[in-house]
Scaffold this motif. Sequence first.
Motif, PDB file in Angstrom:
ATOM      1  N   UNK A  42       0.822  -1.201   0.000  1.00 56.10           N
ATOM      2  CA  UNK A  42       0.000   0.000   0.000  1.00 56.10           C
ATOM      3  C   UNK A  42       0.865   1.264   0.000  1.00 56.10           C
ATOM      4  N   UNK A  43       2.010   1.195   0.661  1.00 51.94           N
ATOM      5  CA  UNK A  43       2.910   2.347   0.725  1.00 51.94           C
ATOM      6  C   UNK A  43       3.363   2.769  -0.673  1.00 51.94           C
ATOM      7  N   UNK A  44       3.791   1.817  -1.471  1.00 48.87           N
ATOM      8  CA  UNK A  44       4.245   2.125  -2.826  1.00 48.87           C
ATOM      9  C   UNK A  44       3.054   2.445  -3.728  1.00 48.87           C
ATOM     10  N   UNK A  45       1.992   1.693  -3.579  1.00 51.01           N
ATOM     11  CA  UNK A  45       0.797   1.903  -4.400  1.00 51.01           C
ATOM     12  C   UNK A  45       0.258   3.328  -4.249  1.00 51.01           C
ATOM     13  N   UNK A  46       0.387   3.869  -3.039  1.00 51.95           N
ATOM     14  CA  UNK A  46      -0.158   5.194  -2.755  1.00 51.95           C
ATOM     15  C   UNK A  46       0.872   6.311  -2.939  1.00 51.95           C
ATOM     16  N   UNK A  47       1.889   6.003  -3.729  1.00 54.07           N
ATOM     17  CA  UNK A  47       2.811   7.053  -4.147  1.00 54.07           C
ATOM     18  C   UNK A  47       4.132   7.128  -3.436  1.00 54.07           C
ATOM     19  N   UNK A  48       4.439   6.187  -2.548  1.00 57.99           N
ATOM     20  CA  UNK A  48       5.698   6.211  -1.830  1.00 57.99           C
ATOM     21  C   UNK A  48       6.892   6.016  -2.767  1.00 57.99           C
ATOM     22  N   UNK A  49       7.825   6.962  -2.756  1.00 57.40           N
ATOM     23  CA  UNK A  49       9.021   6.862  -3.588  1.00 57.40           C
ATOM     24  C   UNK A  49      10.125   6.185  -2.795  1.00 57.40           C
ATOM     25  N   UNK A  50      10.636   5.072  -3.330  1.00 59.91           N
ATOM     26  CA  UNK A  50      11.594   4.239  -2.613  1.00 59.91           C
ATOM     27  C   UNK A  50      12.987   4.367  -3.217  1.00 59.91           C
ATOM     28  N   UNK A  51      13.985   4.491  -2.344  1.00 59.98           N
ATOM     29  CA  UNK A  51      15.384   4.568  -2.779  1.00 59.98           C
ATOM     30  C   UNK A  51      16.185   3.466  -2.090  1.00 59.98           C
ATOM     31  N   UNK A  52      16.978   2.745  -2.877  1.00 58.91           N
ATOM     32  CA  UNK A  52      17.812   1.665  -2.344  1.00 58.91           C
ATOM     33  C   UNK A  52      19.259   2.117  -2.279  1.00 58.91           C
ATOM     34  N   UNK A  53      19.897   1.931  -1.123  1.00 57.95           N
ATOM     35  CA  UNK A  53      21.303   2.262  -0.941  1.00 57.95           C
ATOM     36  C   UNK A  53      22.084   0.958  -0.856  1.00 57.95           C
ATOM     37  N   UNK A  54      22.849   0.664  -1.877  1.00 62.34           N
ATOM     38  CA  UNK A  54      23.532  -0.626  -1.963  1.00 62.34           C
ATOM     39  C   UNK A  54      24.811  -0.642  -1.126  1.00 62.34           C
ATOM     40  N   UNK A  55      24.617  -0.576   0.169  1.00 64.95           N
ATOM     41  CA  UNK A  55      25.708  -0.645   1.135  1.00 64.95           C
ATOM     42  C   UNK A  55      25.181  -1.370   2.366  1.00 64.95           C
ATOM     43  N   UNK A  56      25.940  -2.323   2.878  1.00 64.53           N
ATOM     44  CA  UNK A  56      25.481  -3.110   4.024  1.00 64.53           C
ATOM     45  C   UNK A  56      25.576  -2.267   5.293  1.00 64.53           C
TER      46      UNK A  56
END
Length: 324
Positions: free
Chosen positions: A195-209
């Motif tokens: 629902x978070x993404x469906x309702x417009x949430x913009x997601x960013x992935x940081x490829x660092x552990x």
Amino acid sequence: MKVRPKVSVLMLVYNGKELIKNALDSLVCQDFSDFELIILDNQSTDSTPEIVQGYVEKYDFIEYIVDSERRNTHEAANKLVDLARGELFCFACDDDVWDRSFLSKLVAVFDKDENVDLVYPNARYFNLLGEVFDKNIVGRFQLLKGRFGLLKFLMVRKIVPVIFGLYRKSSAMRALPFEVFDETIADVDNLFYFRFVLRGGKVQFLDEVLFYSRIKKRAKAVEVLPAFAKTETALGRFIYDVKHEIRFVRLCFESATTVSRPLGVLVVLAGVFGSGLKLTLLQGLMFWRRKSMCVGDEAMSDLLFEERTRALAAATKNDEDVSK
């Protein structure tokens, strides 16, 4: 009156005496200081209160609250979000560990892009002995961005480390509160992220552990699952879980159709495919071999202690064998 912090770290705990010190040590050592740590205790009966109180006396940014009633994990998380004062927040388990730059590096992404609603880093699993696995959790088959990436998500339902990322509170509230849709309390976090993404949430992935999620055994607590407790056969338990999957897919479909009917149809197809894989590979076959399955329960402390004891005993025995 306390100054409003930029970040709220929200921790749930119940009988966490075995592992909570490691979690707290990694949080109080963050190189980012503008945050509060709110710990909600689900009425622990072990020495957790004494342990946490020691940290509260030492660090003024920690707030410790003993809940007024027993709640399941997601209901407690809802209460914690209501208590959060920060513009950003993240959830924290009492047995995980964070790199000291976890908060600073994720906050930096928000500072660079005001349109970002969630930032999550790569992560690794580690066991009860503290041994870190070599493989990163998020590989090339990571979650796709955008709404149609949700179709892939519904098929794999790989919520770690996404659920433990840093959220913009105002955006997360569009998908909250967590909806516990049946007694299993499974897939609630998956439904929230959907629902978070469906309702417009913009997601960013940081490829660092920057995050370490502890692997542990979880057994179904049949005393809080009346319908499950009545299913004496493997087939009965399988049918019980099929009903859960149907509820989950239906809720995803209902949410998706608010955006578009075609998307709702695709969601059903992806959800059914994902449910089929989950039921067939993880449960349908395993139910014929054992009486429990792997989902969360409210009695983790004893299970963790027993597993840790066995692991330590095995390690000690191996050392003795080597010395001989």
